[in-house]
Motif scaffolding. Structure first.
Motif, mmCIF file in Angstrom:
data_model
loop_
_atom_site.group_PDB
_atom_site.id
_atom_site.type_symbol
_atom_site.label_atom_id
_atom_site.label_comp_id
_atom_site.label_asym_id
_atom_site.label_seq_id
_atom_site.Cartn_x
_atom_site.Cartn_y
_atom_site.Cartn_z
ATOM 1 N N ILE A 121 13.312 -41.336 9.788
ATOM 2 C CA ILE A 121 12.657 -41.943 8.619
ATOM 3 C C ILE A 121 11.192 -41.515 8.529
ATOM 4 O O ILE A 121 10.569 -41.651 7.481
ATOM 5 C CB ILE A 121 12.751 -43.488 8.607
ATOM 6 C CG1 ILE A 121 12.016 -44.109 9.790
ATOM 7 C CG2 ILE A 121 14.203 -43.935 8.520
ATOM 8 C CD1 ILE A 121 11.913 -45.631 9.753
ATOM 9 N N HIS A 122 10.662 -40.967 9.622
ATOM 10 C CA HIS A 122 9.264 -40.558 9.661
ATOM 11 C C HIS A 122 9.049 -39.074 9.367
ATOM 12 O O HIS A 122 7.907 -38.624 9.341
ATOM 13 C CB HIS A 122 8.650 -40.897 11.021
ATOM 14 C CG HIS A 122 8.722 -42.346 11.361
ATOM 15 N ND1 HIS A 122 8.220 -43.339 10.550
ATOM 16 C CD2 HIS A 122 9.256 -42.982 12.434
ATOM 17 C CE1 HIS A 122 8.437 -44.520 11.111
ATOM 18 N NE2 HIS A 122 9.075 -44.327 12.245
ATOM 19 N N TRP A 123 10.133 -38.322 9.135
ATOM 20 C CA TRP A 123 9.945 -36.888 8.863
ATOM 21 C C TRP A 123 11.018 -36.274 7.973
ATOM 22 O O TRP A 123 10.798 -35.216 7.403
ATOM 23 C CB TRP A 123 9.837 -36.089 10.167
ATOM 24 C CG TRP A 123 11.004 -36.262 11.106
ATOM 25 C CD1 TRP A 123 11.134 -37.190 12.084
ATOM 26 C CD2 TRP A 123 12.203 -35.500 11.129
ATOM 27 N NE1 TRP A 123 12.345 -37.061 12.731
ATOM 28 C CE2 TRP A 123 13.011 -36.023 12.160
ATOM 29 C CE3 TRP A 123 12.687 -34.415 10.386
ATOM 30 C CZ2 TRP A 123 14.273 -35.505 12.463
ATOM 31 C CZ3 TRP A 123 13.937 -33.899 10.688
ATOM 32 C CH2 TRP A 123 14.719 -34.450 11.713
ATOM 33 N N ASN A 124 12.161 -36.941 7.790
ATOM 34 C CA ASN A 124 13.266 -36.368 7.024
ATOM 35 C C ASN A 124 13.472 -37.165 5.735
ATOM 36 O O ASN A 124 14.015 -38.277 5.764
ATOM 37 C CB ASN A 124 14.529 -36.366 7.895
ATOM 38 C CG ASN A 124 15.707 -35.715 7.230
ATOM 39 O OD1 ASN A 124 16.031 -35.998 6.082
ATOM 40 N ND2 ASN A 124 16.377 -34.841 7.965
ATOM 41 N N GLU A 125 13.050 -36.582 4.625
ATOM 42 C CA GLU A 125 13.112 -37.281 3.338
ATOM 43 C C GLU A 125 14.540 -37.665 2.964
ATOM 44 O O GLU A 125 14.795 -38.785 2.519
ATOM 45 C CB GLU A 125 12.508 -36.384 2.251
ATOM 46 C CG GLU A 125 12.479 -37.009 0.892
ATOM 47 C CD GLU A 125 11.765 -36.131 -0.124
ATOM 48 O OE1 GLU A 125 11.996 -36.351 -1.327
ATOM 49 O OE2 GLU A 125 10.980 -35.248 0.269
ATOM 50 N N SER A 172 18.364 -42.013 2.280
ATOM 51 C CA SER A 172 19.761 -42.454 2.487
ATOM 52 C C SER A 172 19.834 -43.850 3.094
ATOM 53 O O SER A 172 20.856 -44.519 2.974
ATOM 54 C CB SER A 172 20.523 -41.450 3.367
ATOM 55 O OG SER A 172 20.197 -41.618 4.737
ATOM 56 N N VAL A 173 18.769 -44.298 3.749
ATOM 57 C CA VAL A 173 18.759 -45.648 4.319
ATOM 58 C C VAL A 173 17.968 -46.621 3.447
ATOM 59 O O VAL A 173 17.613 -47.714 3.893
ATOM 60 C CB VAL A 173 18.256 -45.661 5.785
ATOM 61 C CG1 VAL A 173 19.199 -44.871 6.674
ATOM 62 C CG2 VAL A 173 16.830 -45.168 5.903
ATOM 63 N N GLY A 174 17.681 -46.205 2.202
ATOM 64 C CA GLY A 174 17.071 -47.115 1.238
ATOM 65 C C GLY A 174 15.558 -47.096 1.146
ATOM 66 O O GLY A 174 14.970 -47.907 0.419
ATOM 67 N N LEU A 175 14.913 -46.193 1.850
ATOM 68 C CA LEU A 175 13.459 -46.098 1.747
ATOM 69 C C LEU A 175 13.074 -45.235 0.551
ATOM 70 O O LEU A 175 13.850 -44.366 0.137
ATOM 71 C CB LEU A 175 12.877 -45.504 3.034
ATOM 72 C CG LEU A 175 13.080 -46.351 4.286
ATOM 73 C CD1 LEU A 175 12.691 -45.572 5.543
ATOM 74 C CD2 LEU A 175 12.285 -47.640 4.182
ATOM 75 N N PRO A 176 11.884 -45.429 0.004
ATOM 76 C CA PRO A 176 11.477 -44.628 -1.156
ATOM 77 C C PRO A 176 11.186 -43.178 -0.795
ATOM 78 O O PRO A 176 11.252 -42.293 -1.656
ATOM 79 C CB PRO A 176 10.203 -45.321 -1.648
ATOM 80 C CG PRO A 176 9.696 -46.094 -0.478
ATOM 81 C CD PRO A 176 10.902 -46.449 0.354
#
Length: 142
Positions: free
Chosen positions: A41-45, A50-54
């Motif tokens: 989540i800190h480097w792969n858009e 895919s996990v719901g982050l913007p």
């Protein structure tokens, strides 16, 4: 390094000037290497979305570190912080462009303590969001 701040030079309620800390995806990859936190989540858009982050988000501890950096830069002494704590209140979203994100940190002298220590209350924002809350540092001044 800035000149060392002296206890007699600060007053309760004194506002400290804000500082901007740019955040690019490369910073997050470097931080992942230093911290061992390779959560995608800190480097792969693609994964982050895919996990719901913007978008990709900065590590919480990276964000917290910018507040600590602000205080040590202000104090002029990297060893001046004797206690530091925060709560995470929002994410720092880091788009994949030249601007990336910016964490803006400011502070106020909340209290003068004994032994030439002060409590600095911090405000950290990214975009329209406050990203740290209850951010306080106890700083030993000369």
């Amino acid at each position: 390094m800035a000149a060392t701040v002296k206890y007699d030079e600060v007053e309760t309620g004194q506002q400290l000037p804000p500082a901007d800390y740019p955040v690019r995806r490369a910073n997050l990859v470097m931080y992942a290497g230093a911290s061992g936190d390779f959560n995608p989540i800190h480097w792969n858009e693609r994964f982050a979305k895919s996990v719901g982050l913007p978008d990709v988000i900065a590590h919480g501890m990276f964000t917290m570190a910018q507040g600590g950096r602000y205080v040590t830069d202000w104090a002029g002494d990297p060893g001046a912080v004797v206690d530091y704590g925060v709560r995470f209140s929002s994410m720092v979203v880091v788009p994949d462009d030249e601007q990336g994100a910016v964490i803006t940190v400011s502070g106020v002298i909340e209290e003068k303590l004994e032994d030439k220590r002060v409590v600095v209350a911090l405000t950290a924002r990214s975009g329209d969001s406050r990203v740290l809350s209850r951010a306080r540092a106890v700083v030993q001044l000369s």
